[in-house]
Design an enzyme around this catalytic site. Structure first.
Site, PDB file in Angstrom:
ATOM      1  N   ASP A 184      -9.238  10.706  -2.906  1.00  0.00           N
ATOM      2  CA  ASP A 184      -8.359  11.829  -3.250  1.00  0.00           C
ATOM      3  C   ASP A 184      -9.235  13.041  -3.533  1.00  0.00           C
ATOM      4  O   ASP A 184     -10.060  13.025  -4.455  1.00  0.00           O
ATOM      5  CB  ASP A 184      -7.507  11.491  -4.480  1.00  0.00           C
ATOM      6  CG  ASP A 184      -6.576  12.631  -4.851  1.00  0.00           C
ATOM      7  OD1 ASP A 184      -5.578  12.832  -4.140  1.00  0.00           O
ATOM      8  OD2 ASP A 184      -6.862  13.321  -5.849  1.00  0.00           O
ATOM      9  N   GLU A 197      -6.480  12.028   2.970  1.00  0.00           N
ATOM     10  CA  GLU A 197      -5.262  12.768   3.271  1.00  0.00           C
ATOM     11  C   GLU A 197      -5.514  13.851   4.313  1.00  0.00           C
ATOM     12  O   GLU A 197      -6.614  14.400   4.397  1.00  0.00           O
ATOM     13  CB  GLU A 197      -4.711  13.408   1.999  1.00  0.00           C
ATOM     14  CG  GLU A 197      -4.101  12.424   1.019  1.00  0.00           C
ATOM     15  CD  GLU A 197      -3.564  13.127  -0.211  1.00  0.00           C
ATOM     16  OE1 GLU A 197      -2.328  13.158  -0.381  1.00  0.00           O
ATOM     17  OE2 GLU A 197      -4.367  13.651  -0.984  1.00  0.00           O
ATOM     18  N   CYS A 201       3.954   5.912  -8.197  1.00  0.00           N
ATOM     19  CA  CYS A 201       3.303   5.080  -9.203  1.00  0.00           C
ATOM     20  C   CYS A 201       2.556   3.948  -8.507  1.00  0.00           C
ATOM     21  O   CYS A 201       3.136   3.212  -7.697  1.00  0.00           O
ATOM     22  CB  CYS A 201       4.330   4.523 -10.185  1.00  0.00           C
ATOM     23  SG  CYS A 201       3.632   3.391 -11.424  1.00  0.00           S
ATOM     24  N   CYS A 213       4.340   0.294  -9.881  1.00  0.00           N
ATOM     25  CA  CYS A 213       5.661  -0.188  -9.489  1.00  0.00           C
ATOM     26  C   CYS A 213       6.213   0.489  -8.240  1.00  0.00           C
ATOM     27  O   CYS A 213       7.230   0.060  -7.707  1.00  0.00           O
ATOM     28  CB  CYS A 213       6.648  -0.008 -10.645  1.00  0.00           C
ATOM     29  SG  CYS A 213       6.998   1.729 -11.045  1.00  0.00           S
ATOM     30  N   CYS A 225       4.454   7.112 -15.605  1.00  0.00           N
ATOM     31  CA  CYS A 225       5.586   6.620 -14.835  1.00  0.00           C
ATOM     32  C   CYS A 225       6.839   6.573 -15.711  1.00  0.00           C
ATOM     33  O   CYS A 225       6.809   6.036 -16.829  1.00  0.00           O
ATOM     34  CB  CYS A 225       5.277   5.243 -14.257  1.00  0.00           C
ATOM     35  SG  CYS A 225       6.615   4.567 -13.250  1.00  0.00           S
ATOM     36  N   CYS A 255       8.149   2.263 -15.258  1.00  0.00           N
ATOM     37  CA  CYS A 255       7.446   1.133 -15.881  1.00  0.00           C
ATOM     38  C   CYS A 255       6.522   1.564 -17.010  1.00  0.00           C
ATOM     39  O   CYS A 255       5.772   0.742 -17.549  1.00  0.00           O
ATOM     40  CB  CYS A 255       6.659   0.360 -14.840  1.00  0.00           C
ATOM     41  SG  CYS A 255       5.278   1.285 -14.119  1.00  0.00           S
ATOM     42  N   ASP A 307      -5.529  11.681 -10.274  1.00  0.00           N
ATOM     43  CA  ASP A 307      -6.317  11.547  -9.050  1.00  0.00           C
ATOM     44  C   ASP A 307      -6.602  10.085  -8.724  1.00  0.00           C
ATOM     45  O   ASP A 307      -6.574   9.692  -7.549  1.00  0.00           O
ATOM     46  CB  ASP A 307      -7.623  12.328  -9.185  1.00  0.00           C
ATOM     47  CG  ASP A 307      -7.391  13.826  -9.350  1.00  0.00           C
ATOM     48  OD1 ASP A 307      -6.333  14.297  -8.903  1.00  0.00           O
ATOM     49  OD2 ASP A 307      -8.260  14.505  -9.930  1.00  0.00           O
TER      50      ASP A 307
END
Length: 341
Positions: free
Chosen positions: A162, A246, A300, A303, A318, A321, A328
């Site tokens: 990232d 990315e 997340c 989950c 999150c 959860c 990052d």
């Protein structure tokens, strides 16, 4: 070398001006027509192009560069070619009329120019052509030759990367590469040298000296950024079998005024991916480009819940959860799972 660069620049600009004029009359020129006309009718009129010690292949490579520039423009991979200006990206290409050029050690015999000493030792090999370019007051030699590379032993099978502004790169393995901020560190000196250059009289020797000082400072900052990127990309390709990054919209991100200087000054997003692509072939790894719209920062990693994440929030909390993790690192883990999928 300045004379060679000047001849290459003159040839390129003449070819571009002639191309534009022919195109305005509805004709479709190409580099072969321009090259033939230049050698038969234009070149004999300028005796300084045929001076002793000048390689006659410079003009041919100048037309090749012009043809490549128009090919990129027509294929929508680049903008319309611009006229070259003296002192900006001066370069030229020479060869030995089809014969291989021996290279090796701290000196090299350039065709028609003669022996030239180099600051660093060159690999012992041969090449077909050599490109010489100038940055500030330094000249650089670029050549291509074949190498055999063996894939390195990989420590990790998959890693997600990232990229960011606060931290240069965060890996899914937990490793973090901080942003050295070379541009911001040297910004005050850049401003001082820019003011010094602007206050000199145009055409004076002092203005030329100030120009070289400013250019050397720009080159130093650029080299620091490149060195940092080379260290990270080499580490990734040597130790990881599959790397997921990315596909960032850099041009769109520059419209974010608060982050524009950090993104542009770091100069790393596009160069980072470019280095990964050619080093992957060198070290035997695979590069996977994630889709631009993949919600790596909003998902997340525990989950799979997706929620909005403003840029100012550096920790992912999150809402489903209650999982909490660095923003990052969470995005890097999500990217790494794309390779497994």
């Amino acid at each position: 070398m300045s004379k060679h660069a000047g001849i290459a620049r003159f040839t390129y600009n003449w070819g571009l001006a002639t191309w534009n004029e022919l195109y305005s009359y509805g004709l479709k020129p190409n580099k072969y027509i321009l090259k033939k006309f230049f050698n038969n009718h234009v070149k004999p009129e300028f005796t300084w192009i045929k001076e002793t010690g000048i390689c006659h292949k410079i003009t041919q490579y100048a037309f090749d560069n012009l043809g490549d520039a128009f090919s990129k423009f027509l294929s929508k991979k680049g903008g319309y070619p611009n006229f070259q200006k003296k002192g900006y990206h001066d370069s030229f290409t020479i060869d030995a009329s089809g014969k291989p050029i021996p290279v090796g050690g701290k000196s090299i015999k350039l065709p028609t120019i003669g022996w030239v000493k180099t600051y660093e030792g060159l690999p012992h090999t041969t090449c077909k052509s050599i490109t010489i370019s100038r940055t500030a007051d330094s000249w650089f030699i670029a050549l291509a030759y074949e190498q055999n590379h063996e894939p390195t032993i990989k420590v990790h099978d998959v890693v997600g990367v990232d990229l960011g502004v606060k931290t240069l790169a965060t890996l899914s393995t937990g490793a973090v590469f901080p942003n050295p901020k070379h541009y911001k560190t040297n910004l005050e000196k850049l401003r001082r040298l820019s003011r010094k250059f602007a206050r000199k009289s145009k055409g004076s020797n002092n203005r030329y000296k100030a120009k070289i000082q400013l250019a050397n400072h720009h080159a130093r900052v650029a080299n620091l950024r490149k060195d940092t990127l080379h260290q990270i990309t080499t580490f990734l390709c040597k130790n990881h079998a599959r790397i997921v990054v990315e596909d960032l919209n850099v041009s769109g991100m520059l419209f974010l005024h608060k982050l524009a200087q950090g993104i542009a000054a770091k100069g790393g997003f596009h160069e980072f991916k470019r280095q990964l692509e050619y080093k992957a072939k060198k070290f035997g790894c695979e590069i996977i480009i994630a889709d631009r719209w993949f919600p790596s920062s909003k998902t997340c990693s525990s989950c799979g819940h997706i929620q909005d994440m403003p840029l100012e929030e550096r920790t992912y909390n999150c809402g489903s959860c209650r999982h909490s993790m660095d923003r990052d690192l969470n995005a890097a883990i999500n990217l790494s799972r794309l390779a497994k999928a």
